[in-house]
Design an enzyme around this catalytic site. Structure first.
Site, PDB file in Angstrom:
ATOM      1  N   GLU A  64      -0.119  -5.997   5.804  1.00  0.00           N
ATOM      2  CA  GLU A  64      -0.315  -4.741   5.903  1.00  0.00           C
ATOM      3  C   GLU A  64      -1.502  -4.165   6.206  1.00  0.00           C
ATOM      4  O   GLU A  64      -2.262  -3.444   5.317  1.00  0.00           O
ATOM      5  CB  GLU A  64       0.612  -3.769   4.779  1.00  0.00           C
ATOM      6  N   GLU A 108       9.911  -7.113   5.879  1.00  0.00           N
ATOM      7  CA  GLU A 108      10.442  -6.763   4.593  1.00  0.00           C
ATOM      8  C   GLU A 108      11.223  -5.515   4.452  1.00  0.00           C
ATOM      9  O   GLU A 108      10.824  -4.515   5.345  1.00  0.00           O
ATOM     10  CB  GLU A 108       9.175  -6.400   3.767  1.00  0.00           C
TER      11      GLU A 108
HETATM   12  C1  GLA Z   1       4.772  -4.083   0.904  1.00  0.00           C
HETATM   13  C2  GLA Z   1       3.898  -5.397   0.467  1.00  0.00           C
HETATM   14  C3  GLA Z   1       4.805  -6.243  -0.468  1.00  0.00           C
HETATM   15  C4  GLA Z   1       5.314  -5.459  -1.678  1.00  0.00           C
HETATM   16  C5  GLA Z   1       6.275  -4.641  -0.956  1.00  0.00           C
HETATM   17  C6  GLA Z   1       7.109  -3.413  -2.002  1.00  0.00           C
HETATM   18  O1  GLA Z   1       5.556  -4.091   1.756  1.00  0.00           O
HETATM   19  O2  GLA Z   1       3.626  -6.083   1.696  1.00  0.00           O
HETATM   20  O3  GLA Z   1       4.016  -7.345  -1.016  1.00  0.00           O
HETATM   21  O4  GLA Z   1       4.438  -4.861  -2.372  1.00  0.00           O
HETATM   22  O5  GLA Z   1       5.770  -3.287  -0.130  1.00  0.00           O
HETATM   23  O6  GLA Z   1       6.594  -2.819  -2.760  1.00  0.00           O
END
Ligand code: GLA
Ligand code: ZN
Length: 682
Positions: free
Chosen positions: A153, A312
C-alpha cells in the site's frame, strides 16, 4: 511482455495474507490442512518479514521461508511473495535514522509501527534493492511462486515526507519540470504574497506555514511525492523482472479514496503487470455495497478494463474505524463476489489466521480466533467452494454502460484550502453521482478526462475542478460526435497549476456546455433552494414536472447557446438557470450548478439517459446488483440481492447457474441476500 496473471493459477485466486512467522511451526500443519478444507489457492507471504529474513545487517535467514513455501507447494497453494520493503528492521533505523520520514510540522516519525519510510533516502533505496535482489535470487525458480507482491500500500500511512533529503529531491524535480525558476514563479503565481524565488535552492517542501501556503506548491509536492514512491516501486519491479522472468509483479492499491488518496493510480496502473487492490468497508452508515462497487469499478478502470485481483478485504469486522461491526451472515460472500463481478479474478483477505498479538488482533480473518466452529469459518469454506465454481470466469471482462471522469490531480487540487465553500465536498459529489447510476443499474467505468470516451453513450463529470485544456477539447469532441455529457458545478475552474483558466468560468468547458458562470454563490449551512422546470420550455425529456431541491452551492449561469431546463426558485440566484442543456453536433451537454439531492440527481440522470438512449432497467428490482462479465469462456451474469426480500430477475437467455448447479430459464429467483452467477447459453 511480462506475464499478467499469477503463474500456475488455473482458476480464481482464493486466500489471503499468510503470516506464519507469528505462529509456532506446529500451527503451520494445521494451517495447510484447513487451507485445503477451505479451497485456498493462493496466499500472500512475507509482506512484513524483513526483520526475520535479515536479522542482522548482511546476515540472512531464509530457512523458515523455504519451509513455508515448500509446505504450501506440497499442499497445492500458489504464493504471492512479498518484498518486505514497507517494514525495514530496527537495526536499519539505528544505523540510518534519517530514513524515518518527517511530517510537515517537522516531527520525525519513530520506529515501532510500519511504513515509516522516506522514499528519497539513499540508504533505504539501497537496502530495499538488496533484500529484493536476495529474495528474487533465492525464490525465482521456486515452484510455489506465482506473483510478486511488492511493498504494501504505497501512499499509506505516510503519503509524503518533508525532510531535508526530500527538499533536495523536490528542488531537482522542480528544475526538471520547469527548467527555469521564472517558469516556476509564473506557474505558481509567486507574485502573490511576495513569494518570488530567485533560485530553485530557495524552495522547500510545503511545510507548516503561518497561514495558507501556495496552492501550486502544495499540488506539485503531491505529484513529486507520488512520483518518488513510484520510482521505488519500479526499481523493485525491474529487479524482479530481471531475476525472475515470467513472474508478474504487483503491489496492492487502495483505490477507495477514503483509504488512500495520495497516489495517482492512473499512473501506477501502467507500471504494474497486474492491478491488485485492497478494499475495506467504511461503516459510517452509508450503503457499503455501493461504496464497494465504486472502488471495484475504479480498480478495473485503472487496470484498463482488464481483470484485476482483490488482494485484501475482510471476512468480517476491521479494527481501525471508530466502530467496527461484524459482517452480517452472507455479507462476506456478497462483498467478495461483487468484486469478482466487477473484474477481480479472485477474492483474497487480510489475513488467513487471526493474530493473537500485535496491532491488528481484533481484525477479522479467514480462520477466526473462535476457531473452525464459527460462522465466519463456515462461510469461508462455503465461499471457497463458490469461488472454485467460478473458475471459468477468469480472464473475462466486465461490461460497463457509462463512464465517470476521475483524476487524482484534480482531487488533490480540490483538497487545497480556501475555497468558496467548505460544504462542497467533491468526494461526496462523486459518490452521489455514482450511487444514482448504481441505482439505475448502470455499470460505471471511470475514465481519465483526456481518455477516449467515444465508446460510452453517457459520461458523467461530478467534480472536475482541475480541467486541462486538452480535457476540455476531448469533451467537446465527445459531445460533437454524439455523446451525452453531464457536468456538475465547480468543474473546469483551474489548470494543472491551480491557476484559474483565462476568461470566464468554466474555462475549457465553456464551449461544450454553451455557457459561462459569472459568479459562484455558495449557500449558508442548511439553506436550500428550489430548482424549477422553466415555464414555457419543454425539452424532450420524460417525467412529470417536479420541483428539485439544491443546497450547498448556486451559481449565476449565463447561457451562451445552452437552453435553460430549470431555473432557481429562491435565493440570490432566483430566476437564473440552474440546469442547462447544450446541443452540440450530434450530442448534448448538461450542466447542473447546484448540489441536487439524490432524487434530483436521479431525475437529471434520467433526462440525460434519454438523450443517450439508455433504456431504463425498470425490470430490475431495487437493491439487486446485476453485472456482466464476458470473454472467450462465455458471458456470466452476476446477480446479487442486497435486499431482505426475495427478488426476481428476468434473463435475456437461459443458462447454467454456477453456484447452485441449477438451470435458469427465463427468470432467476433469489432469496434475500443471495448471489447467483449464470453462464448464459450461446
Ligand atoms: C491493510 C494492510 C494489511 C492490514 C489490513 C487490515 O490493507 O495491507 O496489512 O493492515 O489493512 O487493517
Ligand atoms: Zn524524506
Amino acid at each position: 511482455m511480462p506475464e499478467t496473471t499469477p503463474k500456475g493459477l488455473t482458476g480464481l485466486a482464493f486466500g489471503g495474507d499468510y503470516n506464519p512467522e507469528q505462529w509456532p511451526q506446529s500451527v503451520w500443519h494445521e494451517d495447510v490442512r484447513l487451507m485445503r478444507e477451505a479451497g485456498v489457492t493462493m496466499l500472500s507471504v512475507g509482506v512484513f518479514s524483513w526483520a526475520l529474513l535479515e536479522p542482522e545487517p548482511g546476515t540472512y535467514a531464509f530457512g523458515w521461508l523455504d519451509r513455508v513455501l515448500d509446505l504450501l507447494h506440497e499442499n497445492g497453494v500458489r504464493v504471492a511473495l512479498g518484498t518486505p520493503t514497507v517494514a525495514p528492521p530496527a537495526w536499519f533505523y539505528r544505523a540510518h535514522p534519517d530514513a524515518l520520514p518527517v511530517a510537515a510540522d517537522g516531527t520525525r516519525y519513530e520506529f515501532g509501527s510500519r511504513g515509516a519510510i522516506c522514499h528519497s533516502n539513499a540508504e533505504y533505496r539501497t537496502a530495499a534493492a538488496d533484500i529484493t535482489t536476495r529474495l528474487a535470487m533465492r525464490y525465482a525458480d521456486h515452484p510455489a511462486l506465482a506473483l510478486w507482491h511488492v511493498h504494501n500500500e504505497y501512499g499509506v500511512p505516510v503519503s509524503a515526507c518533508y525532510c531535508e533529503s526530500c527538499a533536495v529531491w523536490f528542488r531537482r524535480w522542480l528544475s526538471r519540470t520547469y527548467q527555469t525558476v521564472d517558469a516556476l514563479n509564473e506557474a505558481w503565481g509567486t507574485a502573490f504574497w511576495g513569494q518570488r524565488y530567485a533560485d530553485f535552492d530557495q524552495i522547500n517542501p510545503p511545510r507548516v506555514t503561518p497561514t495558507v501556503g501556495n496552492p501550486a506548491q502544495a499540488l506539485d509536492y503531491r505529484r513529486f511525492a507520488d512520483a518518488t514512491m513510484r520510482e521505488n516501486f519500479t526499481a523493485e519491479r525491474d529487479i524482479l523482472h530481471r531475476l525472475a522472468p515470467g513472474i508478474p509483479v504487483t503491489t496492492n492499491f487502495m483505490t477507495a479514496l477514503s483509504q488512500c488518496d495520495s497516489v495517482d493510480y492512473w499512473a501506477w496502473g501502467r507500471e504494474v503487470d497486474l492491478v491488485a487492490n485492497d478494499h475495506y468497508l467504511i461503516t459510517d452508515g452509508r450503503r457499503t455495497h455501493v461504496n464497494l462497487a465504486m472502488a471495484a469499478d475504479l480498480t478495473r478502470s485503472v487496470a484498463g478494463g482488464a481483470p484485476w485481483l482483490l488482494l485484501e478485504h475482510a471476512t468480517s469486522g476491521v479494527s481501525w474505524q471508530p466502530r467496527n461491526p461484524a459482517k452480517a451472515p452472507g455479507q462476506m460472500a456478497r462483498n467478495s463476489l461483487a468484486h469478482v463481478a466487477r473484474g477481480s479474478d479472485g477474492a483474497m483477505f487480510f489475513q488467513w489466521r487471526q493474530s493473537r498479538r500485535g496491532a491488528e488482533k481484533f481484525h477479522s480473518a479467514m480462520l477466526p480466533h473462535a476457531g473452525t466452529d464459527s460462522r465466519v469459518w463456515r462461510e469461508v469454506v462455503e465461499l471457497g467452494a463458490s469461488v472454485d465454481a467460478l473458475a471459468q470466469v477468469r480472464g473475462t471482462r466486465t461490461v460497463a454502460d457509462v463512464a465517470m471522469l476521475w483524476d487524482w490531480h484534480s482531487w488533490w487540487a480540490q483538497s487545497l484550502q480556501w475555497r468558496p465553500s467548505e460544504d462542497h465536498d467533491p468526494r461526496e459529489r462523486a459518490d452521489a453521482f455514482y450511487e444514482a447510476l448504481y441505482d439505475r443499474h448502470l455499470t460505471v467505468d471511470f475514465a481519465h478526462p483526456e481518455a477516449d470516451l467515444s465508446a460510452y453513450p453517457l459520461v458523467v463529470v461530478p467534480a472536475l475542478y482541475l480541467t486541462t485544456s486538452a480535457a476540455g477539447d476531448n469533451l467537446k469532441e465527445y459531445v460533437a460526435g454524439g455523446g451525452t455529457l453531464v457536468v456538475s458545478y465547480f468543474s473546469g475552474i483551474v489548470d494543472e497549476h491551480d491557476a484559474l483558466h483565462e476568461g470566464p468560468h468554466p474555462g475549457p468547458l465553456r464551449d461544450v456546455l454553451g455557457l459561462t458562470v459569472e459568479e459562484f454563490s455558495p449557500l449558508l449551512k442548511d439553506d436550500r433552494v428550489r430548482v424549477l422546470r422553466t415555464p414555457g420550455r419543454s425539452p424532450a425529456v420524460a417525467g412529470e414536472d417536479r420541483e428539485l431541491i439544491g443546497d450547498v452551492w448556486t451559481e449565476f449561469v449565463v447561457p451562451r447557446g445552452a437552453e435553460t431546463i430549470c431555473t432557481y426558485g429562491d435565493g440570490l440566484t432566483a430566476g437564473h438557470p440552474a440546469i442547462t442543456r447544450h446541443r452540440l453536433g450530434q450530442g448534448s451537454a448538461w450542466y447542473v450548478s447546484t448540489r441536487l439531492t439524490s432524487r434530483g440527481l436521479d431525475t437529471l440522470l434520467g433526462w440525460a439517459a434519454d438523450d443517450a438512449r439508455i433504456a431504463p432497467r425498470a425490470e430490475l428490482p431495487p437493491e439487486v446488483e446485476v453485472v456482466r462479465r464476458t470473454g472467450e469462456s462465455g458471458t456470466f451474469l452476476f446477480v446479487i440481492n442486497h435486499a431482505a426480500t426475495d427478488a426476481k430477475v428476468p434473463l435475456d437467455a437461459p443458462g447454467a447457474e454456477l453456484l447452485t448447479g441449477e438451470r435458469a430459464a427465463t427468470c432467476l429467483a433469489l432469496p434475500p441476500g443471495a448471489v447467483r452467477v449464470v453462464r448464459l447459453d450461446g
